[in-house]
Write an enzyme that holds these catalytic residues in place. Structure first.
Site, PDB file in Angstrom:
ATOM      1  N   GLY A 139     -38.003   3.639  17.055  1.00  0.00           N
ATOM      2  CA  GLY A 139     -38.927   2.755  17.626  1.00  0.00           C
ATOM      3  C   GLY A 139     -37.119   1.680  18.062  1.00  0.00           C
ATOM      4  O   GLY A 139     -36.679   1.924  18.417  1.00  0.00           O
ATOM      5  N   SER A 140     -37.600   0.722  17.730  1.00  0.00           N
ATOM      6  CA  SER A 140     -36.586  -0.609  17.713  1.00  0.00           C
ATOM      7  C   SER A 140     -35.406  -0.528  16.956  1.00  0.00           C
ATOM      8  O   SER A 140     -35.093   0.461  15.947  1.00  0.00           O
ATOM      9  CB  SER A 140     -36.846  -1.614  17.786  1.00  0.00           C
ATOM     10  OG  SER A 140     -37.347  -2.489  16.282  1.00  0.00           O
ATOM     11  N   GLY A 198     -35.611  -3.045  13.682  1.00  0.00           N
ATOM     12  CA  GLY A 198     -36.388  -2.154  12.895  1.00  0.00           C
ATOM     13  C   GLY A 198     -36.348  -0.790  12.216  1.00  0.00           C
ATOM     14  O   GLY A 198     -36.500  -1.090  10.987  1.00  0.00           O
ATOM     15  N   GLY A 199     -35.818   0.008  13.126  1.00  0.00           N
ATOM     16  CA  GLY A 199     -35.058   1.416  12.042  1.00  0.00           C
ATOM     17  C   GLY A 199     -33.859   1.076  11.464  1.00  0.00           C
ATOM     18  O   GLY A 199     -34.028   1.889  10.498  1.00  0.00           O
ATOM     19  N   GLU A 254     -34.139   7.585  15.671  1.00  0.00           N
ATOM     20  CA  GLU A 254     -33.769   7.241  17.292  1.00  0.00           C
ATOM     21  C   GLU A 254     -33.746   6.012  18.024  1.00  0.00           C
ATOM     22  O   GLU A 254     -35.276   5.373  17.340  1.00  0.00           O
ATOM     23  CB  GLU A 254     -35.762   8.095  18.123  1.00  0.00           C
ATOM     24  CG  GLU A 254     -34.939   8.016  19.465  1.00  0.00           C
ATOM     25  CD  GLU A 254     -35.481   8.355  20.122  1.00  0.00           C
ATOM     26  OE1 GLU A 254     -36.079   7.877  21.756  1.00  0.00           O
ATOM     27  OE2 GLU A 254     -35.943  10.084  20.577  1.00  0.00           O
ATOM     28  N   CYS A 256     -37.797   5.212  25.728  1.00  0.00           N
ATOM     29  CA  CYS A 256     -35.667   5.230  25.146  1.00  0.00           C
ATOM     30  C   CYS A 256     -34.775   6.592  26.390  1.00  0.00           C
ATOM     31  O   CYS A 256     -33.700   6.058  25.704  1.00  0.00           O
ATOM     32  CB  CYS A 256     -36.269   6.868  24.475  1.00  0.00           C
ATOM     33  SG  CYS A 256     -36.819   8.078  24.794  1.00  0.00           S
TER      34      CYS A 256
END
Length: 500
Positions: A216-217, A220-221, A240, A277
């Site tokens: 994800g972002s 957020g990650g 990731e 990605c």
């Protein structure tokens, strides 16, 4: 902690999970951990193949839901189901092969100085794992995606946090997988699903969870990574996050193949409306070779399309505003101030001199999720190398050169900052194989040592255990003298499949 019946581990409807439900699903996973770890490789392989067969059988139903929720085209989604079931079958082959256990035996040697005991090392499952679904791959990086496949393969229960961009699909996929696992004899509680942002945070902090897989972002990650690290018992967080995937086009390649390279780049950075990605987000091109106009021509033939979610659509023009207004990038093609209200995006090509990148790397080297790429004009190797040194870690790095060019130094620089280095071609598209590596230095991932795609993804959810002078009856099968699994082991330093 109250136990739930197996059928209650999957929500009946796409509603946010309460704290009580999260705790109950994790509790069921904890109870399933020992029987899952004790299952044979053949049994686990059969679970994965059963899930793959069930998903293939439900393909048309699932694709219809995914198309409605994600706006991705049906052919793309149909292919993604095949990739997802292919991943499950790959990991079935991985566990049957047995090399994933990394079995090592050093027999006792009383004559050594100091005397050497009998030591036998093998990888064991780490325990229940939380898996966070991604928005841009509603099958392959979602409920039954690579993280789930690699986790189940090594005997770890999974609790998936479904993505808000495809909640109905998450529930339906989870039900199909849970039913298939149960029918194949997998332990109760080995697979569960929770939904909602608060549920995700609670999941990372749940004491029974021993590792997290996330796609994800960056923001957020990083927030979840910090939660995982600050627990009373910190746990591994395999995230990731963000990647701009630099591309270098040498002067010789630009002169010889401008039109061809422009066409390839246009197709790659607009693929999936730029929501991959591995999108080539930063392209170093020699100054004054006409590449900008060639790319503008090629990219203008691509229409763009709907974004995965309203949130992503809203973030796209804001990301471009920063690149242009704050970073000083020039608009070569498209409208940087796009109207996000329709939830769509159109291709944009930006350009900037290398010197400007070095002045504002904080802006110009940020990932912008969507159909945009930034051309960086460089005047020579020093210019090029300075920009590459400023680029953070990426999943991929690509070089386009002509035959006979000396690429040793450039290849070394690219491999320092990326997990996969391409010579020709474009980075969008990730083959699911034994040799694949999908990872890279921060901020591409939180651990450059591991991959989220390919056979070795399973290594994330195992830990080594050494048995010293153990009675034969307590040894895992992989370490027993007779080698009942018939796997390759390193015995006294030598690889062999022979029994002792």
């Amino acid at each position: 902690m109250t136990a739930l019946p197996t059928e209650a581990l999957i929500p009946a409807a796409p509603e946010d999970s309460t704290p009580e439900r999260v705790a109950a699903v994790v509790g069921a996973a904890v109870r399933a951990a020992r029987p899952a770890a004790s299952a044979s490789d053949a049994e686990r392989a059969s679970w994965l193949e059963a899930a793959a067969d069930a998903l293939d059988a439900a393909r048309d139903e699932l694709v219809a839901i995914a198309h409605r929720e994600s706006h991705l085209p049906v052919p793309r989604l149909t292919g993604e189901v095949a990739r997802t079931t292919g991943q499950l079958r790959l990991f079935a082959a991985v566990v049957r092969d047995g090399a994933y256990l990394e079995a090592v035996i050093d027999r006792a040697n009383p004559a050594a100085t100091p005397p050497q005991p009998d030591l036998r090392r093998v990888l064991r499952p780490i325990g229940p794992v939380a898996v966070f679904s991604a928005s841009n791959f509603p099958f392959a990086f979602s409920v039954a995606g690579g993280d789930t496949a690699s986790t189940l393969a090594v005997g770890c229960p999974v609790v998936v946090k479904g993505h808000s961009g495809h909640p109905e699909l998450s529930v339906r996929t989870a039900r199909i997988v849970a039913d298939a696992l149960a029918a194949a004899g997998a332990p109760d509680g080995i697979f569960g699903l929770v939904l909602g942002r608060d549920a995700g945070r609670a999941l990372v902090q749940a004491p029974g969870i021993k590792a997290v897989g996330f796609t994800g972002s960056l923001s957020g990650g990083r927030a979840l990574f910090d939660l995982a690290s600050s627990r009373p018992e910190p746990i591994p967080f395999y995230g990731e996050l963000g990647s701009i995937n630099p591309v270098v086009i040498t002067p010789a390649a630009a002169s010889a193949r401008t039109a061809e390279l422009a066409a390839g780049l246009a197709a790659s950075f607009t693929l999936g409306v730029g929501q991959f990605c591995t999108k080539p987000g930063l392209v170093l091109v020699p100054a004054r070779v006409g590449f900008e106009s060639a790319l503008a021509t090629e990219a203008s033939a691509h229409d763009g399309g709907p974004m995965l979610t309203a949130r992503i659509a809203e973030a796209f023009p804001e990301g471009m505003r920063r690149l242009v207004a704050e970073g000083g990038a020039e608009i070569v093609l498209g409208d940087a101030a796009q109207d996000s209200s329709a939830g769509t995006a159109r291709p944009v090509v930006l350009a900037v001199d290398a010197a400007r990148v070095l002045e504002r790397p904080d802006i110009l080297l940020e990932e912008c999720f969507g159909p945009v790429t930034l051309l960086v004009r460089y005047a020579g190797d020093d210019d090029r190398n300075a920009v590459l040194a400023a680029v953070g870690g990426s999943l991929t790095a690509t070089v386009h050169a002509e035959p006979g060019e000396d690429l040793a130094d450039l290849a070394g620089r690219l491999s320092e900052g990326a997990g996969r280095v391409l010579f020709g071609g474009w980075p969008t598209g990730v083959a699911v194989t034994w040799s694949q590596h999908h990872g890279g230095p921060w901020p591409a991932t939180t651990s450059a040592l591991h991959t989220s795609v390919g056979a070795t993804a399973a290594r994330r959810f195992q830990r080594p255990v050494t048995f010293q002078d153990a009675p034969p009856a307590v040894l895992p099968e992989a370490l027993r003298d007779e080698n009942p699994l018939g796997i390759q082991r390193r015995v006294d330093g030598v690889l062999t499949r022979d029994a002792l």
